[in-house]
Design a protein around this motif. Structure first.
Motif, PDB file in Angstrom:
ATOM      1  N   SER A  62       0.787  -1.238   0.000  1.00  0.00           N
ATOM      2  CA  SER A  62       0.000   0.000   0.000  1.00  0.00           C
ATOM      3  C   SER A  62       0.819   1.288   0.000  1.00  0.00           C
ATOM      4  CB  SER A  62      -0.950   0.009   1.201  1.00  0.00           C
ATOM      5  OG  SER A  62      -1.983  -0.928   1.017  1.00  0.00           O
ATOM      6  N   LYS A  65       0.121   3.957  -2.701  1.00  0.00           N
ATOM      7  CA  LYS A  65      -1.094   4.777  -2.733  1.00  0.00           C
ATOM      8  C   LYS A  65      -0.834   6.284  -2.800  1.00  0.00           C
ATOM      9  CE  LYS A  65      -3.822   1.004  -0.899  1.00  0.00           C
ATOM     10  NZ  LYS A  65      -4.499   0.361   0.238  1.00  0.00           N
ATOM     11  N   VAL A  68      -0.354   7.057  -6.439  1.00  0.00           N
ATOM     12  CA  VAL A  68      -1.607   7.123  -7.196  1.00  0.00           C
ATOM     13  C   VAL A  68      -2.255   8.494  -7.014  1.00  0.00           C
ATOM     14  CG1 VAL A  68      -3.908   6.132  -7.486  1.00  0.00           C
ATOM     15  CG2 VAL A  68      -1.952   4.638  -7.011  1.00  0.00           C
ATOM     16  N   MET A  91      -8.481   5.858   0.504  1.00  0.00           N
ATOM     17  CA  MET A  91      -7.273   5.199   0.019  1.00  0.00           C
ATOM     18  C   MET A  91      -6.080   5.437   0.938  1.00  0.00           C
ATOM     19  SD  MET A  91      -5.314   5.627  -3.657  1.00  0.00           S
ATOM     20  CE  MET A  91      -5.037   7.402  -3.509  1.00  0.00           C
ATOM     21  N   SER A  95      -6.416   3.123   3.966  1.00  0.00           N
ATOM     22  CA  SER A  95      -5.744   2.123   3.124  1.00  0.00           C
ATOM     23  C   SER A  95      -6.739   1.191   2.450  1.00  0.00           C
ATOM     24  CB  SER A  95      -4.724   1.318   3.941  1.00  0.00           C
ATOM     25  OG  SER A  95      -3.699   0.832   3.102  1.00  0.00           O
ATOM     26  N   ASN A  97      -8.415  -0.685  -0.373  1.00  0.00           N
ATOM     27  CA  ASN A  97      -7.967  -1.142  -1.687  1.00  0.00           C
ATOM     28  C   ASN A  97      -9.005  -0.897  -2.781  1.00  0.00           C
ATOM     29  OD1 ASN A  97      -5.496  -2.021  -0.696  1.00  0.00           O
ATOM     30  ND2 ASN A  97      -6.216  -4.111  -0.366  1.00  0.00           N
ATOM     31  N   THR A 100      -8.744   2.525  -3.950  1.00  0.00           N
ATOM     32  CA  THR A 100      -7.499   2.698  -4.693  1.00  0.00           C
ATOM     33  C   THR A 100      -7.658   2.247  -6.133  1.00  0.00           C
ATOM     34  OG1 THR A 100      -6.226   2.318  -2.678  1.00  0.00           O
ATOM     35  CG2 THR A 100      -5.039   2.148  -4.756  1.00  0.00           C
ATOM     36  N   TYR A 101      -8.298   1.105  -6.343  1.00  0.00           N
ATOM     37  CA  TYR A 101      -8.434   0.596  -7.705  1.00  0.00           C
ATOM     38  C   TYR A 101      -9.349   1.468  -8.555  1.00  0.00           C
ATOM     39  CZ  TYR A 101      -5.594  -3.592  -7.380  1.00  0.00           C
ATOM     40  OH  TYR A 101      -4.532  -4.448  -7.282  1.00  0.00           O
ATOM     41  N   TRP A 104      -6.993   4.189  -9.392  1.00  0.00           N
ATOM     42  CA  TRP A 104      -5.962   3.607 -10.263  1.00  0.00           C
ATOM     43  C   TRP A 104      -6.468   3.543 -11.712  1.00  0.00           C
ATOM     44  CZ3 TRP A 104      -1.026   1.479  -9.226  1.00  0.00           C
ATOM     45  CH2 TRP A 104      -0.496   0.623 -10.191  1.00  0.00           C
TER      46      TRP A 104
END
Length: 271
Positions: A62, A65, A68, A91, A95, A97, A100-101, A104
């Motif tokens: 992570s 991040k 990103v 994110m 944290s 995920n 984040t995606y 991303w």
């Protein structure tokens, strides 16, 4: 300089005694650890730096991040929608995920690569299959990111954009504030991002991928007279037979915090 497992711990400082003490104590903190580890320290106030295996690559987990988010801010000139801001907080601070995606996919690997180039993170490689946590990072590149975020150069991100990322790292939830901040002075402003990953249980062909934990931590100390950054990356944190599956994770955390305490004890002996 001091050699540890065939590699040099190198510290330099405007205070030569400090450099010698840091070299000695970093070596002591890692001497009995079975983890593979790399680190970079910079402290602008004392003109001090330390490196150990600084250019070796690790799975990011992570700690990718903030990259990103930096890439998103860079391509959007700092203008994020309310939804993107919500996802960014989840994110970094939590944290998360899934968030984040989403970001991303919005940013895309090409934009992330451009951001890495602009920061000078030339040894970082985005995973070709698109797994964000398998981005290959180095301690030196992650320290370059911290130095950019805490610096005064607007070439990549402006002051407000840098402050936005640091603000979210400052707000990381309490149970994720371990690692590189260990032993930091109580009056320092702490910005932190950690990462942890247990890649597989079966792949024995790759000695760095045997189901053991990869545990990483990066932090920046700011405020008052503080202006430092520390990155510690670890892997091969073993899970002994019949042990709890998280044993390797805790071992990696302990490795990182041992290094961090030895560094902060020397940098801030009376704080």
């Amino acid at each position: 300089m001091q050699r540890l497992r065939g590699e040099l711990i190198q510290c330099a400082s405007g205070k030569p005694r400090l450099a010698r003490a840091l070299t000695r104590d970093i070596a002591r903190s890692l001497a009995d650890r079975t983890s593979r580890a790399s680190l970079v320290l910079y402290d602008r106030t004392t003109r001090t730096s330390c490196t150990y295996r600084a250019d070796e690559r690790y799975d990011s987990a992570s700690i990718v991040k903030p990259i990103v988010l930096g890439a998103l801010l860079h391509v959007r000139d700092g203008e994020l929608s309310a939804e993107e801001q919500r996802l960014a907080r989840k994110m970094i601070a939590n944290s998360d995920n899934a968030s984040t995606y989403v970001l991303w996919d919005i940013v895309g690997p090409d934009t992330i690569e451009c951001f890495l180039d602009d920061v000078g993170m030339t040894n970082t490689a985005v995973d070709e299959a698109g797994y964000m946590g398998l981005t290959q990072v180095t301690a030196r590149d992650q320290a370059s990111l911290l130095a950019m975020l805490t610096g005064e150069d607007d070439a990549v991100l402006d002051e407000d954009e840098r402050a936005y990322i640091l603000g979210l790292m400052h707000d990381v939830q309490e149970d994720q504030r371990w690692g590189a901040p260990a032993g930091a002075p109580a009056d320092a402003a702490v910005q932190v991002k950690n990462g942890w990953l247990r890649r597989s249980d079966a792949n024995l062909r790759d000695p760095s991928d045997r189901g053991d934990w990869k545990v990483n931590s990066m932090s920046a100390l700011t405020g008052r007279a503080y202006d430092s950054g520390l990155v510690v990356l670890t892997e091969n944190n073993r899970v002994p037979e019949d042990a709890h599956p998280d044993a390797g994770w805790f071992y990696g955390m302990d490795t990182i915090e041992g290094v961090a305490r030895s560094i902060h004890r020397n940098l801030y002996p009376r704080r």
